[in-house]
Design an enzyme around this catalytic site. Structure first.
Site, PDB file in Angstrom:
ATOM      1  N   ASP A  13       0.818  -1.221   0.000  1.00 38.88           N
ATOM      2  CA  ASP A  13       0.000   0.000   0.000  1.00 38.88           C
ATOM      3  C   ASP A  13       0.850   1.268   0.000  1.00 38.88           C
ATOM      4  O   ASP A  13       0.435   2.295   0.527  1.00 38.88           O
ATOM      5  CB  ASP A  13      -0.957   0.032   1.207  1.00 38.88           C
ATOM      6  CG  ASP A  13      -1.705  -1.264   1.365  1.00 38.88           C
ATOM      7  OD1 ASP A  13      -2.312  -1.703   0.381  1.00 38.88           O
ATOM      8  OD2 ASP A  13      -1.690  -1.851   2.467  1.00 38.88           O
ATOM      9  N   LYS A  16       2.245   2.346  -5.013  1.00 38.69           N
ATOM     10  CA  LYS A  16       2.928   1.874  -6.232  1.00 38.69           C
ATOM     11  C   LYS A  16       2.127   2.229  -7.478  1.00 38.69           C
ATOM     12  O   LYS A  16       2.689   2.498  -8.526  1.00 38.69           O
ATOM     13  CB  LYS A  16       3.114   0.340  -6.188  1.00 38.69           C
ATOM     14  CG  LYS A  16       4.021  -0.123  -5.063  1.00 38.69           C
ATOM     15  CD  LYS A  16       4.121  -1.625  -5.017  1.00 38.69           C
ATOM     16  CE  LYS A  16       2.841  -2.313  -4.595  1.00 38.69           C
ATOM     17  NZ  LYS A  16       2.430  -2.073  -3.224  1.00 38.69           N
ATOM     18  N   GLY A  40      -4.337  -3.869  -4.559  1.00 38.43           N
ATOM     19  CA  GLY A  40      -5.289  -2.799  -4.850  1.00 38.43           C
ATOM     20  C   GLY A  40      -4.529  -1.534  -5.125  1.00 38.43           C
ATOM     21  O   GLY A  40      -3.902  -0.978  -4.236  1.00 38.43           O
ATOM     22  N   HIS A  41      -4.516  -1.118  -6.371  1.00 40.21           N
ATOM     23  CA  HIS A  41      -3.827   0.126  -6.699  1.00 40.21           C
ATOM     24  C   HIS A  41      -4.853   1.218  -6.934  1.00 40.21           C
ATOM     25  O   HIS A  41      -5.859   0.986  -7.593  1.00 40.21           O
ATOM     26  CB  HIS A  41      -3.020  -0.026  -7.986  1.00 40.21           C
ATOM     27  CG  HIS A  41      -1.935  -1.042  -7.880  1.00 40.21           C
ATOM     28  ND1 HIS A  41      -1.062  -1.085  -6.827  1.00 40.21           N
ATOM     29  CD2 HIS A  41      -1.585  -2.040  -8.700  1.00 40.21           C
ATOM     30  CE1 HIS A  41      -0.221  -2.076  -7.015  1.00 40.21           C
ATOM     31  NE2 HIS A  41      -0.527  -2.678  -8.142  1.00 40.21           N
ATOM     32  N   GLN A 248       1.767  -6.080  -3.715  1.00 37.34           N
ATOM     33  CA  GLN A 248       2.231  -6.313  -2.337  1.00 37.34           C
ATOM     34  C   GLN A 248       3.634  -5.719  -2.159  1.00 37.34           C
ATOM     35  O   GLN A 248       3.924  -4.730  -2.799  1.00 37.34           O
ATOM     36  CB  GLN A 248       2.176  -7.798  -1.945  1.00 37.34           C
ATOM     37  CG  GLN A 248       0.770  -8.359  -1.860  1.00 37.34           C
ATOM     38  CD  GLN A 248       0.290  -8.927  -3.178  1.00 37.34           C
ATOM     39  OE1 GLN A 248       1.030  -9.527  -3.922  1.00 37.34           O
ATOM     40  NE2 GLN A 248      -0.961  -8.714  -3.481  1.00 37.34           N
TER      41      GLN A 248
HETATM   42  P1  GDP Z   1      -0.463   0.593  -3.812  1.00 40.89           P
HETATM   43  O1  GDP Z   1      -1.165  -0.713  -3.674  1.00 40.89           O
HETATM   44  O2  GDP Z   1       0.961   0.506  -3.400  1.00 40.89           O
HETATM   45  O3  GDP Z   1      -0.631   1.210  -5.173  1.00 40.89           O
HETATM   46  O4  GDP Z   1      -1.104   1.582  -2.782  1.00 40.89           O
HETATM   47  P2  GDP Z   1      -2.656   1.991  -2.611  1.00 40.89           P
HETATM   48  O5  GDP Z   1      -3.175   2.474  -3.895  1.00 40.89           O
HETATM   49  O6  GDP Z   1      -3.386   0.939  -1.887  1.00 40.89           O
HETATM   50  O7  GDP Z   1      -2.524   3.155  -1.560  1.00 40.89           O
HETATM   51  C1  GDP Z   1      -2.004   4.310  -1.856  1.00 40.89           C
HETATM   52  C2  GDP Z   1      -3.017   5.377  -1.496  1.00 40.89           C
HETATM   53  O8  GDP Z   1      -2.311   6.518  -1.226  1.00 40.89           O
HETATM   54  C3  GDP Z   1      -3.966   5.705  -2.620  1.00 40.89           C
HETATM   55  O9  GDP Z   1      -5.215   6.104  -2.100  1.00 40.89           O
HETATM   56  C4  GDP Z   1      -3.275   6.870  -3.302  1.00 40.89           C
HETATM   57  O10 GDP Z   1      -4.172   7.743  -3.974  1.00 40.89           O
HETATM   58  C5  GDP Z   1      -2.652   7.539  -2.144  1.00 40.89           C
HETATM   59  N1  GDP Z   1      -1.405   8.245  -2.408  1.00 40.89           N
HETATM   60  C6  GDP Z   1      -0.399   7.873  -3.252  1.00 40.89           C
HETATM   61  N2  GDP Z   1       0.611   8.762  -3.157  1.00 40.89           N
HETATM   62  C7  GDP Z   1       0.238   9.683  -2.237  1.00 40.89           C
HETATM   63  C8  GDP Z   1       0.873  10.839  -1.671  1.00 40.89           C
HETATM   64  O11 GDP Z   1       1.998  11.194  -2.005  1.00 40.89           O
HETATM   65  N3  GDP Z   1       0.158  11.525  -0.714  1.00 40.89           N
HETATM   66  C9  GDP Z   1      -1.090  11.160  -0.307  1.00 40.89           C
HETATM   67  N4  GDP Z   1      -1.695  11.879   0.633  1.00 40.89           N
HETATM   68  N5  GDP Z   1      -1.702  10.075  -0.819  1.00 40.89           N
HETATM   69  C10 GDP Z   1      -1.046   9.347  -1.754  1.00 40.89           C
END
Ligand code: GDP
Length: 450
Positions: A13, A16, A40-41, A248
């Site tokens: 999370d 990515k 979940g992206h 992950q």
């Molecule tokens: P992933 O699985 O690694 O892609 O991560 P997720 O999508 O589950 O979680 C990332 C969350 O953080 C999402 O809701 C993004 O919109 C948000 N996000 C990503 N980069 C940033 C950031 O720099 N600042 C903030 N506040 N939110 C972010």
């Protein structure tokens, strides 16, 4: 940058999706290489939020090829749901390619996942109960059903029959368990009891019905089924960039994470070769994505976890609730012992630090620089033995926090000096350059470092 892998450097999370989306601009092809719809992206584009569980984040670029590699396990019903959802929002999915060798999550995998977790009770792993682990287990047992099998009814039926035979005992136990739960719940709560154990209508486990259902999925997926490894080779051989998108994260790796509290695949960079079908020499860059703090979903060791006001600040300001499950994430300070481990094991060449904005308003920032074992020994590197890790307490360095709202910063020079010092400290101890910093969820809320 012909072959570039993007991996989670912590417990998942990390954001990515957004980093992949940004780097995808310079790529020709984006490939998922492991995991299933437990990932979940989230990508925010022009204020619109897109959530992907299976489809690679690059799908929002119609001219780029997006592939689901052979290392992914996919639930065809979920994948078709995602395809339909994107089509309804006007996204062209014509360039989505699915490896004919990827394995399928079947209805019995989902049931077995839930049954396994219930059986473990308090010791449960906190899986997403989407059937991913049992699917990978069948792959290793040579009982798996692959995407290409959807295109041949005879083969599909025979393979389902064989796979089901070995599961009869477990499925029988499950139906006894289900009857017991229903009885305990009483007539009125039948439905709830069924849902609690992931009850699926029994016809889905019928050989004939399951074959018919999956043949119809095959018809719909057929235009997307391809030799995705060859597509990667052709793209790389033409000197164009392929992004290998991990799901992950490093510390959830089946071999190198905090076993058994891990995922059932290998999210580290090396796995991109196996899960997409390319050689190690095809990979030139490895980008690790880490939050400016740390989070973890589900059970398992998490040395820098905090449950104080700073932890609540991270939870609330960072909206730390799972994309797939909605579960509250555990929060803590950034852990440089674990991050150094992630840098080494992935052969990381660059770091992207996300969610720096979330730390705004905290007076002091803490950074874990080493652990102390139960016996009092100082540990500079990530312990390989689980008992040592479980007993490890972090030792912190403190750095001044920053007050300002940094969500409008677009250049390193715009960031408050304390935020820059914090990043420099992380970079120094991690040993790889920070190339990109997230200051908000929006696509443009990013600072490219010099
Ligand atoms: P992933 O699985 O690694 O892609 O991560 P997720 O999508 O589950 O979680 C990332 C969350 O953080 C999402 O809701 C993004 O919109 C948000 N996000 C990503 N980069 C940033 C950031 O720099 N600042 C903030 N506040 N939110 C972010």
């Amino acid at each position: 940058m012909p072959g570039l892998v993007i991996v989670g450097a912590q417990w998942g999370d990390e954001g990515k999706g957004k980093v992949t989306d940004l780097l995808a601009e310079r790529a020709e092809m984006i490939v998922r290489f492991q995991g299933g719809n437990n990932a979940g992206h989230t990508i925010v584009r022009d204020g619109e939020e897109f959530k992907f569980h299976l489809i690679p984040s690059g799908i929002l670029y119609p001219e780029k090829t997006c592939a689901i590699g052979n290392g992914v396990v996919l639930d065809p019903r979920i994948l078709l749901g995602e395809i339909d959802g994107l089509r309804r929002r006007g996204v062209d999915v014509g360039n989505l390619k699915i490896s004919a060798n990827a394995h399928l999550i079947m209805p019995y995998h989902v049931l077995l996942d839930t049954a396994g977790e219930l059986k473990l009770g308090k010791l449960s792993l906190g899986t997403t109960r989407r059937g991913i682990g049992p699917c990978y287990a069948d792959k290793a047992l040579r009982l798996g059903i692959r995407v290409q099998d959807l295109l041949d009814e005879k083969i599909l039926r025979a393979k389902i029959r064989t796979a089901l035979a070995s599961k009869q005992q477990a499925l029988r136990e499950l139906s006894v368990q289900r009857r017991k739960l229903r009885k305990e719940a009483g007539e009125g709560d039948r439905e709830a009891a069924g849902q609690a154990i992931g009850d699926a209508p029994d016809p889905r486990l019928d050989l004939h019905a399951m074959t018919e259902e999956h043949i119809s999925y095959g018809h719909r997926l057929e235009p997307h089924i391809a030799d995705t490894a060859r597509l990667c080779w052709d793209t790389l051989d033409a000197g164009k960039t392929v992004i290998f998108e991990g799901a992950q994260a490093t510390l959830l790796d089946l071999d190198h994470g905090t076993y058994p509290f891990v995922t059932s695949s290998n999210p580290i960079a090396g796995a991109a070769t196996v899960g997409a079908g390319v050689g190690p020499n095809d990979i030139e860059e490895v980008w690790g994505v880490a939050k400016a703090y740390a989070t973890r979903v589900g059970a398992g060791p998490f040395p820098t976890e905090i449950e104080d006001a700073a932890g609540r600040h991270m939870l609330e300001r960072g909206h730390e609730y799972g994309t797939t499950t909605g579960r509250e994430r555990r929060c803590g300070w950034i852990d440089l012992v674990a991050l150094r481990y992630a840098v080494r094991i992935n052969g990381m060449t660059s770091l992207a630090i996300t969610k720096l904005d979330v730390l705004g308003g905290l007076e002091t920032l803490r950074v874990a620089v080493r652990y102390r074992s139960r016996e009092g020994a100082l540990l500079d590197s990530f312990p390989y033995h689980q008992s040592i890790l479980h007993g490890a307490t972090p030792e912190y360095e403190e750095l001044p926090g920053f007050d300002a709202d940094i969500s409008g910063c677009r250049k390193a020079a715009d960031l408050p000096s304390e935020a820059r010092a914090y990043l420099e400290y992380i970079e120094e101890l991690a040993g790889v350059p920070i190339r990109l910093v997230g200051v908000g969820p929006g696509r443009d809320q990013v600072v490219w470092m010099d």
